[in-house]
Scaffold this motif. Sequence first.
Motif, PDB file in Angstrom:
ATOM      1  N   TYR A  66      -8.315   3.533  -4.634  1.00 23.98           N
ATOM      2  CA  TYR A  66      -8.950   4.067  -3.433  1.00 23.98           C
ATOM      3  C   TYR A  66      -7.969   4.822  -2.547  1.00 23.98           C
ATOM      4  O   TYR A  66      -8.383   5.461  -1.583  1.00 23.98           O
ATOM      5  CB  TYR A  66      -9.591   2.927  -2.638  1.00 23.98           C
ATOM      6  N   LEU A  67      -6.663   4.724  -2.862  1.00 23.15           N
ATOM      7  CA  LEU A  67      -5.612   5.492  -2.169  1.00 23.15           C
ATOM      8  C   LEU A  67      -5.563   5.207  -0.679  1.00 23.15           C
ATOM      9  O   LEU A  67      -5.151   6.056   0.111  1.00 23.15           O
ATOM     10  CB  LEU A  67      -5.819   7.003  -2.403  1.00 23.15           C
ATOM     11  N   TYR A  68      -5.990   4.007  -0.266  1.00 25.10           N
ATOM     12  CA  TYR A  68      -5.982   3.686   1.157  1.00 25.10           C
ATOM     13  C   TYR A  68      -4.576   3.657   1.728  1.00 25.10           C
ATOM     14  O   TYR A  68      -4.384   3.747   2.937  1.00 25.10           O
ATOM     15  CB  TYR A  68      -6.637   2.320   1.391  1.00 25.10           C
ATOM     16  N   PHE A  69      -3.543   3.560   0.861  1.00 22.55           N
ATOM     17  CA  PHE A  69      -2.165   3.572   1.353  1.00 22.55           C
ATOM     18  C   PHE A  69      -1.762   4.952   1.860  1.00 22.55           C
ATOM     19  O   PHE A  69      -0.689   5.118   2.435  1.00 22.55           O
ATOM     20  CB  PHE A  69      -1.183   3.096   0.267  1.00 22.55           C
ATOM     21  N   CYS A  70      -2.626   5.956   1.634  1.00 24.13           N
ATOM     22  CA  CYS A  70      -2.393   7.298   2.183  1.00 24.13           C
ATOM     23  C   CYS A  70      -3.041   7.465   3.556  1.00 24.13           C
ATOM     24  O   CYS A  70      -2.993   8.562   4.130  1.00 24.13           O
ATOM     25  CB  CYS A  70      -2.959   8.364   1.242  1.00 24.13           C
ATOM     26  N   PHE A  71      -3.640   6.416   4.066  1.00 26.83           N
ATOM     27  CA  PHE A  71      -4.407   6.505   5.317  1.00 26.83           C
ATOM     28  C   PHE A  71      -3.563   7.067   6.458  1.00 26.83           C
ATOM     29  O   PHE A  71      -3.982   7.971   7.178  1.00 26.83           O
ATOM     30  CB  PHE A  71      -4.937   5.111   5.675  1.00 26.83           C
ATOM     31  N   ARG A  72      -2.349   6.540   6.646  1.00 26.04           N
ATOM     32  CA  ARG A  72      -1.506   6.989   7.750  1.00 26.04           C
ATOM     33  C   ARG A  72      -1.076   8.442   7.552  1.00 26.04           C
ATOM     34  O   ARG A  72      -0.982   9.199   8.513  1.00 26.04           O
ATOM     35  CB  ARG A  72      -0.284   6.077   7.883  1.00 26.04           C
ATOM     36  N   TRP A  73      -0.814   8.826   6.295  1.00 25.87           N
ATOM     37  CA  TRP A  73      -0.442  10.213   6.015  1.00 25.87           C
ATOM     38  C   TRP A  73      -1.500  11.156   6.565  1.00 25.87           C
ATOM     39  O   TRP A  73      -1.180  12.167   7.197  1.00 25.87           O
ATOM     40  CB  TRP A  73      -0.330  10.454   4.508  1.00 25.87           C
ATOM     41  N   LEU A  74      -2.759  10.832   6.272  1.00 26.22           N
ATOM     42  CA  LEU A  74      -3.862  11.720   6.634  1.00 26.22           C
ATOM     43  C   LEU A  74      -4.193  11.647   8.121  1.00 26.22           C
ATOM     44  O   LEU A  74      -4.495  12.669   8.739  1.00 26.22           O
ATOM     45  CB  LEU A  74      -5.107  11.355   5.809  1.00 26.22           C
ATOM     46  N   LEU A  75      -4.156  10.446   8.682  1.00 21.62           N
ATOM     47  CA  LEU A  75      -4.570  10.252  10.069  1.00 21.62           C
ATOM     48  C   LEU A  75      -3.733  11.088  11.031  1.00 21.62           C
ATOM     49  O   LEU A  75      -4.271  11.754  11.914  1.00 21.62           O
ATOM     50  CB  LEU A  75      -4.473   8.776  10.449  1.00 21.62           C
ATOM     51  N   ILE A  76      -2.409  11.070  10.863  1.00 21.33           N
ATOM     52  CA  ILE A  76      -1.532  11.787  11.799  1.00 21.33           C
ATOM     53  C   ILE A  76      -0.650  12.792  11.076  1.00 21.33           C
ATOM     54  O   ILE A  76       0.467  13.090  11.501  1.00 21.33           O
ATOM     55  CB  ILE A  76      -0.686  10.815  12.648  1.00 21.33           C
ATOM     56  N   ARG A  77      -1.166  13.337   9.963  1.00 19.95           N
ATOM     57  CA  ARG A  77      -0.529  14.447   9.236  1.00 19.95           C
ATOM     58  C   ARG A  77       0.959  14.191   8.948  1.00 19.95           C
ATOM     59  O   ARG A  77       1.811  14.998   9.309  1.00 19.95           O
ATOM     60  CB  ARG A  77      -0.713  15.750   9.988  1.00 19.95           C
ATOM     61  N   PHE A  78       1.242  13.059   8.337  1.00 22.08           N
ATOM     62  CA  PHE A  78       2.585  12.735   7.845  1.00 22.08           C
ATOM     63  C   PHE A  78       3.608  12.526   8.961  1.00 22.08           C
ATOM     64  O   PHE A  78       4.806  12.481   8.691  1.00 22.08           O
ATOM     65  CB  PHE A  78       3.112  13.823   6.898  1.00 22.08           C
TER      66      PHE A  78
ATOM     67  N   LEU B 274      -0.268  18.135  -0.591  1.00 19.13           N
ATOM     68  CA  LEU B 274       1.008  17.507  -0.231  1.00 19.13           C
ATOM     69  C   LEU B 274       0.975  16.021  -0.597  1.00 19.13           C
ATOM     70  O   LEU B 274       1.963  15.472  -1.102  1.00 19.13           O
ATOM     71  CB  LEU B 274       1.285  17.683   1.265  1.00 19.13           C
ATOM     72  N   CYS B 275      -0.157  15.379  -0.332  1.00 13.86           N
ATOM     73  CA  CYS B 275      -0.315  13.973  -0.742  1.00 13.86           C
ATOM     74  C   CYS B 275      -0.172  13.841  -2.255  1.00 13.86           C
ATOM     75  O   CYS B 275       0.527  12.941  -2.752  1.00 13.86           O
ATOM     76  CB  CYS B 275      -1.684  13.435  -0.320  1.00 13.86           C
ATOM     77  N   CYS B 276      -0.832  14.737  -2.991  1.00 14.14           N
ATOM     78  CA  CYS B 276      -0.744  14.713  -4.454  1.00 14.14           C
ATOM     79  C   CYS B 276       0.698  14.896  -4.915  1.00 14.14           C
ATOM     80  O   CYS B 276       1.151  14.234  -5.857  1.00 14.14           O
ATOM     81  CB  CYS B 276      -1.620  15.810  -5.054  1.00 14.14           C
ATOM     82  N   ALA B 277       1.416  15.801  -4.247  1.00 12.40           N
ATOM     83  CA  ALA B 277       2.809  16.070  -4.627  1.00 12.40           C
ATOM     84  C   ALA B 277       3.678  14.830  -4.439  1.00 12.40           C
ATOM     85  O   ALA B 277       4.518  14.507  -5.287  1.00 12.40           O
ATOM     86  CB  ALA B 277       3.355  17.241  -3.812  1.00 12.40           C
ATOM     87  N   ILE B 278       3.483  14.132  -3.321  1.00  9.93           N
ATOM     88  CA  ILE B 278       4.273  12.918  -3.063  1.00  9.93           C
ATOM     89  C   ILE B 278       3.937  11.845  -4.094  1.00  9.93           C
ATOM     90  O   ILE B 278       4.831  11.221  -4.675  1.00  9.93           O
ATOM     91  CB  ILE B 278       4.007  12.391  -1.640  1.00  9.93           C
ATOM     92  N   LEU B 279       2.649  11.637  -4.350  1.00 14.40           N
ATOM     93  CA  LEU B 279       2.236  10.601  -5.289  1.00 14.40           C
ATOM     94  C   LEU B 279       2.702  10.918  -6.703  1.00 14.40           C
ATOM     95  O   LEU B 279       3.166  10.024  -7.434  1.00 14.40           O
ATOM     96  CB  LEU B 279       0.715  10.434  -5.264  1.00 14.40           C
ATOM     97  N   GLU B 280       2.611  12.179  -7.101  1.00 11.50           N
ATOM     98  CA  GLU B 280       3.061  12.550  -8.443  1.00 11.50           C
ATOM     99  C   GLU B 280       4.572  12.366  -8.579  1.00 11.50           C
ATOM    100  O   GLU B 280       5.068  11.990  -9.641  1.00 11.50           O
ATOM    101  CB  GLU B 280       2.674  13.994  -8.756  1.00 11.50           C
ATOM    102  N   SER B 281       5.302  12.592  -7.491  1.00  5.74           N
ATOM    103  CA  SER B 281       6.752  12.404  -7.510  1.00  5.74           C
ATOM    104  C   SER B 281       7.125  10.935  -7.702  1.00  5.74           C
ATOM    105  O   SER B 281       8.190  10.624  -8.235  1.00  5.74           O
ATOM    106  CB  SER B 281       7.372  12.925  -6.213  1.00  5.74           C
ATOM    107  N   GLU B 282       6.258  10.044  -7.239  1.00  6.35           N
ATOM    108  CA  GLU B 282       6.539   8.607  -7.338  1.00  6.35           C
ATOM    109  C   GLU B 282       5.867   7.962  -8.539  1.00  6.35           C
ATOM    110  O   GLU B 282       6.065   6.774  -8.797  1.00  6.35           O
ATOM    111  CB  GLU B 282       6.063   7.905  -6.061  1.00  6.35           C
ATOM    112  N   LYS B 283       5.094   8.741  -9.276  1.00  8.19           N
ATOM    113  CA  LYS B 283       4.311   8.208 -10.392  1.00  8.19           C
ATOM    114  C   LYS B 283       5.178   7.500 -11.429  1.00  8.19           C
ATOM    115  O   LYS B 283       4.869   6.378 -11.861  1.00  8.19           O
ATOM    116  CB  LYS B 283       3.540   9.356 -11.039  1.00  8.19           C
ATOM    117  N   GLN B 284       6.277   8.119 -11.839  1.00  9.38           N
ATOM    118  CA  GLN B 284       7.077   7.558 -12.919  1.00  9.38           C
ATOM    119  C   GLN B 284       7.616   6.180 -12.560  1.00  9.38           C
ATOM    120  O   GLN B 284       7.547   5.243 -13.362  1.00  9.38           O
ATOM    121  CB  GLN B 284       8.231   8.500 -13.268  1.00  9.38           C
TER     122      GLN B 284
END
Length: 584
Positions: free
Chosen positions: A422-434, A463-473
């Motif tokens: 559900y990606l709720y850990f991205c909530f703060r990223w989205l709420l106040i734009r990182f 940008l969210c996708c980029a951060i998550l993909e960077s941490e995927k491995q």
Amino acid sequence: AKTSISVRHRMVYYITDATTHANGESKWSFLFSLTDLKSIKRNKEGMGWSYLVFCLKDDVKLPALHFHHGDSKLLIKCLEKHVVLNESPQDKRILLVNSQNKSLSQSFENLFDESSYGLLQAFCILLVFLVITQKLKKDPYTVTMGRFSKVTNYIFDSFRLSDPSSQRRPPSEMADFLNDAIPGLKINQQEEPGFEVITRIDLGKQPEVSRREPVSAEEWAKNMDSEGRILNVDYIKQLIFKGGLCHTLRKEAWKFLLGYFPWNSTKEERANLQKRKTDEYFRMKLQWKSVSEEQEKRNSRLRDYRSLIEKDVNRTDRTNKFYEGEDNPGLILLHDILMTYCMYDFDLGYVQGMSDLLSPLLYVMENEVDAFWCFVSYMDQMHQNFEEQMQGMKTQLIQLSTLLRLLDSGFCSYLESQDSGYLYFCFRWLLIRFKREFSFQDILRLWEVMWTELPCQNFHLLLCCAILESEKQQIMDKHYGFNEILKHINELSMKIDVEYILCKAEAISMQMMNCKELPQAVSEILGIESSSVTPDSDTGEDESGAVLSCPTSLYQSVSTPVIAANGTRDSTQQMSETQSLTPA
């Protein structure tokens, strides 16, 4: 059996719900072993409601437990029957736990006699009252993440279960958790009417992307006529997207990027606009300044706004020199602008998180009036994030899930297998734009790039996708579970390379827009009118007339010194990117 704490977070939606498992235990409880308890943090004496924060030995902090009518000391007293609590020599508010000399053979539920158990029930009601009175509107981040604690509750089942499969909630139950956390949130995991099921699509290799130097004062001046009009808006936006702005330009350029100044206005027109806006601002400021103490006693909403603003201002960017120290004039301006915004939009008023959005604007503008109107423009974009129903947050989480699934369905499947889809850990990223993920200077760069609205709609989701993909491995190689994923993402704060992430997000945008079979849902998120995009036409239009809504000028040839994705500067390299993006 181990002694364990079980605190029932029966939030407002479940206060009258008697749903329990077969063993009689509420399914909304969370549980952890006292042997895993590291410390308990108490509130500062005399500072608002009493609260307790439990910190575990793996540095996981549970949501603060608020006691509206006190009684936190009684809970501490009950705990002291089974663990030794010592004040920390560094901070008297922190109680360090030493469980070696206490019996750990009972569950926490059994520690209470009948009267003490009533205290626990009273505490649950008080906690619900906190949610009711705040109505989610007061603090969307804290309250929502507090509700998400119901999702994290079952993590601690792993302390007592050995079968990994038994540690996971059924998908239907997880959906209930998240729907309660953000009412109305629906993320499609199975085929349902009204949703597009995205199958695996080959997006091809991500192109290499470089960034240029920030736009200089000379470049800005060259693109302005004798009356002060911007000559080529698309070109200037393109330069800002690719390199940002030098700091001396921000005070002027941000007013254009945020829509406070019209791009086609002259210097004289802008001066007249500022004069009118100054008068309008101080009229609104006078409205709350002139409210007497007696009047304010009969205006609970204004009192609440003022109280919340005063608390937030005192903890906003205090390490920045512009806001540090006592009686700082920057803090006074921050307070006054936020109070005046309550007069501008009394229905929304003030919501926690808004001070994070204002702080960089005031820092750059160094002017109360200009900062206010830039903040108004920014809030026009962010308004839905802070509304009581949080429609903006619901929509963005769903859209982010859709984009990430197209980008890497395998990673999405892994996250879902760990109940993190559900990606709720991205909530703060989205709420106040990182704002709390990057350093203060980096957030200035990130925001001005996003404000260009290039290269496509909803670039912040990429940008969210980029951060998550960077941490995927790391997440997948180390087999992180729900708890570890949450902890890892939170610890990324202030450790993300802004230039690298901007390059990667742009590369993802090009990758998606060059896809010949882009799903319609993704096309709509990115603002691409056609679901088929090919890179080999220079017309920007196909036979049927379908067009890309993103400006193709972004991909016109630009010859400037660049900064590579790894952050190294090459003064000899010339960036020449001619990418014509057109639908097939």
